[in-house]
Design a protein around this motif. Structure first.
Motif, PDB file in Angstrom:
ATOM      1  N   ILE A 172       0.845  -1.201   0.000  1.00  0.00           N
ATOM      2  CA  ILE A 172       0.000   0.000   0.000  1.00  0.00           C
ATOM      3  C   ILE A 172       0.878   1.248   0.000  1.00  0.00           C
ATOM      4  O   ILE A 172       0.621   2.209  -0.736  1.00  0.00           O
ATOM      5  N   ASN A 173       1.928   1.251   0.811  1.00  0.00           N
ATOM      6  CA  ASN A 173       2.823   2.406   0.885  1.00  0.00           C
ATOM      7  C   ASN A 173       3.536   2.633  -0.447  1.00  0.00           C
ATOM      8  O   ASN A 173       3.741   3.777  -0.883  1.00  0.00           O
ATOM      9  N   ILE A 174       3.925   1.538  -1.105  1.00  0.00           N
ATOM     10  CA  ILE A 174       4.592   1.674  -2.401  1.00  0.00           C
ATOM     11  C   ILE A 174       3.633   2.245  -3.439  1.00  0.00           C
ATOM     12  O   ILE A 174       4.006   3.107  -4.253  1.00  0.00           O
ATOM     13  N   GLU A 175       2.390   1.797  -3.423  1.00  0.00           N
ATOM     14  CA  GLU A 175       1.392   2.306  -4.367  1.00  0.00           C
ATOM     15  C   GLU A 175       1.194   3.807  -4.161  1.00  0.00           C
ATOM     16  O   GLU A 175       1.112   4.570  -5.145  1.00  0.00           O
ATOM     17  N   ASP A 176       1.097   4.216  -2.914  1.00  0.00           N
ATOM     18  CA  ASP A 176       0.942   5.651  -2.639  1.00  0.00           C
ATOM     19  C   ASP A 176       2.149   6.437  -3.140  1.00  0.00           C
ATOM     20  O   ASP A 176       2.005   7.542  -3.694  1.00  0.00           O
ATOM     21  N   ALA A 177       3.359   5.906  -2.980  1.00  0.00           N
ATOM     22  CA  ALA A 177       4.569   6.598  -3.432  1.00  0.00           C
ATOM     23  C   ALA A 177       4.614   6.694  -4.949  1.00  0.00           C
ATOM     24  O   ALA A 177       5.073   7.708  -5.508  1.00  0.00           O
ATOM     25  N   ILE A 178       4.133   5.649  -5.624  1.00  0.00           N
ATOM     26  CA  ILE A 178       4.108   5.677  -7.096  1.00  0.00           C
ATOM     27  C   ILE A 178       3.176   6.770  -7.590  1.00  0.00           C
ATOM     28  O   ILE A 178       3.507   7.542  -8.498  1.00  0.00           O
ATOM     29  N   LEU A 179       1.992   6.837  -6.983  1.00  0.00           N
ATOM     30  CA  LEU A 179       1.006   7.824  -7.425  1.00  0.00           C
ATOM     31  C   LEU A 179       1.482   9.251  -7.180  1.00  0.00           C
ATOM     32  O   LEU A 179       1.103  10.174  -7.918  1.00  0.00           O
ATOM     33  N   SER A 180       2.356   9.461  -6.153  1.00  0.00           N
ATOM     34  CA  SER A 180       2.822  10.816  -5.842  1.00  0.00           C
ATOM     35  C   SER A 180       4.104  11.178  -6.577  1.00  0.00           C
ATOM     36  O   SER A 180       4.560  12.314  -6.488  1.00  0.00           O
ATOM     37  N   SER A 181       4.679  10.242  -7.312  1.00  0.00           N
ATOM     38  CA  SER A 181       5.916  10.512  -8.049  1.00  0.00           C
ATOM     39  C   SER A 181       5.601  11.060  -9.432  1.00  0.00           C
ATOM     40  O   SER A 181       4.578  10.713 -10.037  1.00  0.00           O
ATOM     41  N   PRO A 182       6.461  11.939  -9.965  1.00  0.00           N
ATOM     42  CA  PRO A 182       6.255  12.474 -11.321  1.00  0.00           C
ATOM     43  C   PRO A 182       6.269  11.350 -12.355  1.00  0.00           C
ATOM     44  O   PRO A 182       7.019  10.381 -12.243  1.00  0.00           O
ATOM     45  N   GLU A 183       5.388  11.487 -13.349  1.00  0.00           N
ATOM     46  CA  GLU A 183       5.337  10.489 -14.411  1.00  0.00           C
ATOM     47  C   GLU A 183       6.637  10.501 -15.210  1.00  0.00           C
ATOM     48  O   GLU A 183       7.256  11.535 -15.406  1.00  0.00           O
ATOM     49  N   ARG A 184       7.023   9.300 -15.649  1.00  0.00           N
ATOM     50  CA  ARG A 184       8.211   9.087 -16.474  1.00  0.00           C
ATOM     51  C   ARG A 184       9.514   9.522 -15.792  1.00  0.00           C
ATOM     52  O   ARG A 184      10.525   9.753 -16.440  1.00  0.00           O
ATOM     53  N   SER A 185       9.458   9.663 -14.458  1.00  0.00           N
ATOM     54  CA  SER A 185      10.695   9.962 -13.726  1.00  0.00           C
ATOM     55  C   SER A 185      11.409   8.667 -13.367  1.00  0.00           C
ATOM     56  O   SER A 185      10.801   7.589 -13.319  1.00  0.00           O
ATOM     57  N   ALA A 186      12.738   8.782 -13.104  1.00  0.00           N
ATOM     58  CA  ALA A 186      13.517   7.595 -12.719  1.00  0.00           C
ATOM     59  C   ALA A 186      13.017   7.035 -11.406  1.00  0.00           C
ATOM     60  O   ALA A 186      12.982   5.808 -11.207  1.00  0.00           O
ATOM     61  N   GLU A 187      12.593   7.912 -10.525  1.00  0.00           N
ATOM     62  CA  GLU A 187      12.105   7.448  -9.227  1.00  0.00           C
ATOM     63  C   GLU A 187      10.832   6.627  -9.399  1.00  0.00           C
ATOM     64  O   GLU A 187      10.684   5.550  -8.804  1.00  0.00           O
ATOM     65  N   ARG A 188       9.893   7.117 -10.239  1.00  0.00           N
ATOM     66  CA  ARG A 188       8.638   6.386 -10.428  1.00  0.00           C
ATOM     67  C   ARG A 188       8.903   5.050 -11.103  1.00  0.00           C
ATOM     68  O   ARG A 188       8.308   4.024 -10.739  1.00  0.00           O
TER      69      ARG A 188
END
Length: 716
Positions: A352-368
């Motif tokens: 759940i925490n990972i899903e939340d982090a994905i949704l808050s990360s910029p699209e097409r970024s290395a972090e996402r």
């Protein structure tokens, strides 16, 4: 120059007048000084009145009188005459003025009587009287020596003794003047006494020095040679010992250890070594060979010292590989034991925490992209029956059951462990992973590190034995990192930790890590020795560091004693190298010059022809005799090679260990004996000079008292 005119006086003395003095002057002078009897001008010198036999009391009185006159600069006769007049013996009592001026018939008669007795004793005992008079004659020499004893150079001592002797002599001359009523005569007597005293005083310091040096030379020749050494070598080496001082030289040799030579002990010993090598072929050969042999052993000597201080070295990479291999072996056993029953781990909160982090990360970024890949790795495909509206599994036209593939959370502890390892590679080691390039994740210290912690915590909480396996693996990993740190903590860069910060970090490590860091440090020091041993200055800088930081940190890792021993070895060998360079290398120019001059062809007399067109038979024979007989004989008699002991000096100053210590003690003993000789010689010089000066002054005083020198121009 004509002989002086000598007139015998009634009291036994001889009066001298310059040649040509008129009769009227002679009569007047004699009448003034001897009113009772004035002989004719040309009368021969009369003898002293006949002596009567003296009793022992009168003889004793004469002895006391002579001693008293010596002690009081001739005042004893005046005191005796004054005492007789004061007590009324021989006339009326006298006053103080009479003592000074000589006025008063009673006192004058008494004084004349006392002086006649004193002069008669001197005539009767020409050898005893000067001896008894020595007590008074001691004043000038004693005063001069006392002034010279205040110290200073020979010139200063001479000036002080000159002034003291002149002052005392002036006073004594004035006091000994026979007629105080004549200021001119008193002044002349004072001047004569002052000149004599100044002369004796000026001579005393130099004479004392000469006598003392002579005695010292004799005693040094008898007992001033060092055991086992020639006198010439002893002279040179004692001078060096005295210049460097025994305490300083001995302390330096003790600091440098058994490999040190006396050439290393101080500047004076180094100078003697250089002199012996520059001026003697034998000395040069001995010294160069010894210094070269020691210099060639520098690397081995330092390596041996370091091994004694720090223990044997191990290659840091080999130590690291051994730790990694041990870690791999234990990881396989410990993690295998934890995963052997295929335990399952629930990771729903993490997902759940990972899903939340994905949704808050910029699209097409290395972090996402990294988070999406992590999510993919933490899930797996699972086939589930396709259910119809009635809730039953559906089938295809061939009546085969239909299935759907869905993503579910990964529950295998072993798989989750591998995911954690990939996170470690990205976070800790900046290796490529999670579908991104190495170092592309700016916030790897943020979200990824947090998810790695949550994943590890979930496995440790749900899989027995996993936490223990982690602990063992982490401990070995930290030891491997400690080995690496041990190869990097020495330096001078901006990021180099200070000794205080390094000590704080070191003390926080567990024992195994400290040992591992020490192995890395020891290996790096070995590397420094291997690459910089020939450049000892660079090696010292590397091990010492700016402000001594590196030495302090080596002390934290290996102990202060070991660090000090390490630096002492480098310092010792730096000193040895410095001696080698100063004697062997810096002297090459001078050696080449000396060799050129020595072997340069010259027009020596032996190369000249014996017979030439202008020579004669006699000349040719004389040349032959001179060249082959006279010159060799004279050279053999007069030539003493000053460098004859330089080879011996070379062997002594380059000796090591017990032999060096034996030579050092022999030189020290010789120096102490010579110092004792010098002290005794100085005392003998002072005392001998004092005795000679006393005797000389006494004889001069006696001769002066025997005669009265009268100027023909004294009064009309």
């Amino acid at each position: 120059m004509a002989d002086p005119i000598r007139i015998g006086a009634p009291d036994g003395t001889v009066i001298e007048f310059p040649s040509g003095t008129g009769d009227d002057v002679i009569k007047r002078v004699m009448a003034q000084n001897f009113p009772a009897q004035a002989p004719s001008p040309q009368a021969p010198a009369t003898a002293a009145p006949a002596h009567h036999d003296k009793g022992w009391l009168e003889s004793a009185d004469d002895l006391v009188r002579a001693v008293a006159n010596g002690m009081t600069f001739g005042l004893a006769d005046r005191f005796a005459a004054a005492a007789s007049s004061a007590t009324g013996i021989g006339g009326q009592p006298m006053g103080l003025k009479d003592l000074v001026t000589g006025a008063g018939n009673d006192y004058a008669s008494n004084l004349e009587r006392e002086r006649r007795r004193t002069d008669a004793f001197r005539e009767e005992h020409p050898y005893i009287a000067p001896g008894l008079n020595m007590v008074g004659s001691m004043a000038v020499p004693m005063g001069a020596i006392g002034a010279a004893a205040k110290g200073g150079s020979l010139g200063i001592k001479t000036l002080r003794a000159y002034a003291a002797g002149g002052g005392i002599g002036t006073i004594a001359g004035a006091l000994e003047s026979r007629d105080w009523t004549d200021p001119g005569q008193v002044a002349r007597d004072a001047v004569v006494g002052g000149l004599g005293g100044a002369t004796i005083g000026a001579v005393i310091p130099g004479a004392s020095r000469v006598i003392g040096k002579g005695v010292e030379a004799v005693t040094n020749a008898v007992r001033g040679r060092a055991d086992g050494m020639s006198r010439s070598a002893t002279n040179h080496l004692v001078d060096a010992m005295r210049a460097d001082t025994p305490a300083a030289a001995q302390a330096e040799l003790r600091r440098l250890g058994p490999d040190a030579m006396m050439a290393d002990a101080g500047p004076a010993f180094l100078g003697k070594t250089q002199g012996a090598s520059l001026n003697s072929d034998e000395g040069r050969n001995v010294i160069f060979n010894a210094l070269e042999a020691r210099d060639k052993g520098t690397n081995q000597r330092i390596m041996s010292d370091v091994e004694h201080a720090l223990g044997p070295a191990e290659d840091p990479q080999t130590v690291t590989n051994n730790i990694i291999n041990t870690r791999s072996r234990l990881d396989e056993a410990n993690y295998g034991h934890a995963f052997q029953n295929n335990p399952q781990v629930r990771t729903a909160p993490l997902m759940i925490n990972i899903e939340d982090a994905i949704l808050s990360s910029p699209e097409r970024s290395a972090e996402r992209r990294a988070l999406e890949n992590l999510q993919q790795m933490l899930t797996r495909d699972q086939r589930v029956p396709r259910l119809g509206a009635d809730g039953r599994q559906m089938h295809d036209t061939n009546n085969q059951p239909l299935f759907d593939t869905i993503r579910v959370n990964q529950g295998s502890a072993e798989v989750l462990h591998k995911v954690k390892q990939e996170l470690d590679n990205v976070i800790e080691h900046e290796l490529p992973g999670l579908g991104v390039q190495a170092g592309a994740l700016r916030n790897k210290e943020g979200a990824l590190k947090r998810f790695r912690f949550e994943l590890n915590q979930a496995i440790e909480d749900q899989v027995p034995g996993y936490a223990h396996a982690n602990e063992v693996s982490a401990r070995l990993a930290q030891r491997a990192e400690a080995v690496k740190a041990g190869t990097q903590y020495l330096g001078e860069g901006k990021t180099t930790p200070s000794p205080a910060r390094f000590q704080d970090e070191f003390e926080q490590r567990e024992l195994g890590e400290r040992i591992a860091l020490g192995k890395g440090s020891r290996g790096d020091i070995e590397r420094q020795l291997g690459t910089k041993a020939n450049d000892l200055v660079a090696l010292k800088q590397a091990l010492q560091g700016e402000g001594g930081w590196n030495t302090a940190k080596i002390g934290i890792v290996h102990g202060d004693d070991a660090a000090n021993e390490l630096m002492a070895s480098v310092d010792r060998n730096l000193k040895f190298r410095d001696t080698h360079n100063k004697v062997s290398q810096n002297s090459q120019t001078e050696i080449r010059r000396a060799a050129r001059e020595q072997m340069k062809p010259g027009a020596e007399s032996k190369d000249l022809p014996i017979v030439n067109p202008s020579s004669t038979i006699t000349g040719a024979l004389a040349t032959l005799a001179k060249r082959y007989i006279a010159e060799p004989a004279w050279s053999a008699l007069t030539h003493v090679d000053p460098t004859r002991s330089y080879g011996e000096i070379g062997r002594i100053v380059t000796a090591q260990g017990a032999e060096r210590d034996r030579h050092f003690q022999a030189i020290l003993d010789a120096m102490n004996r010579r110092d004792g000789n010098a002290a005794v010689a100085s005392k003998l010089g002072d005392r001998g000079t004092l005795a000679a000066a006393i005797v000389a002054n006494a004889l001069l005083d006696d001769q002066k008292k025997k005669r009265i020198y009268v100027s023909p121009y004294r009064g009309d």
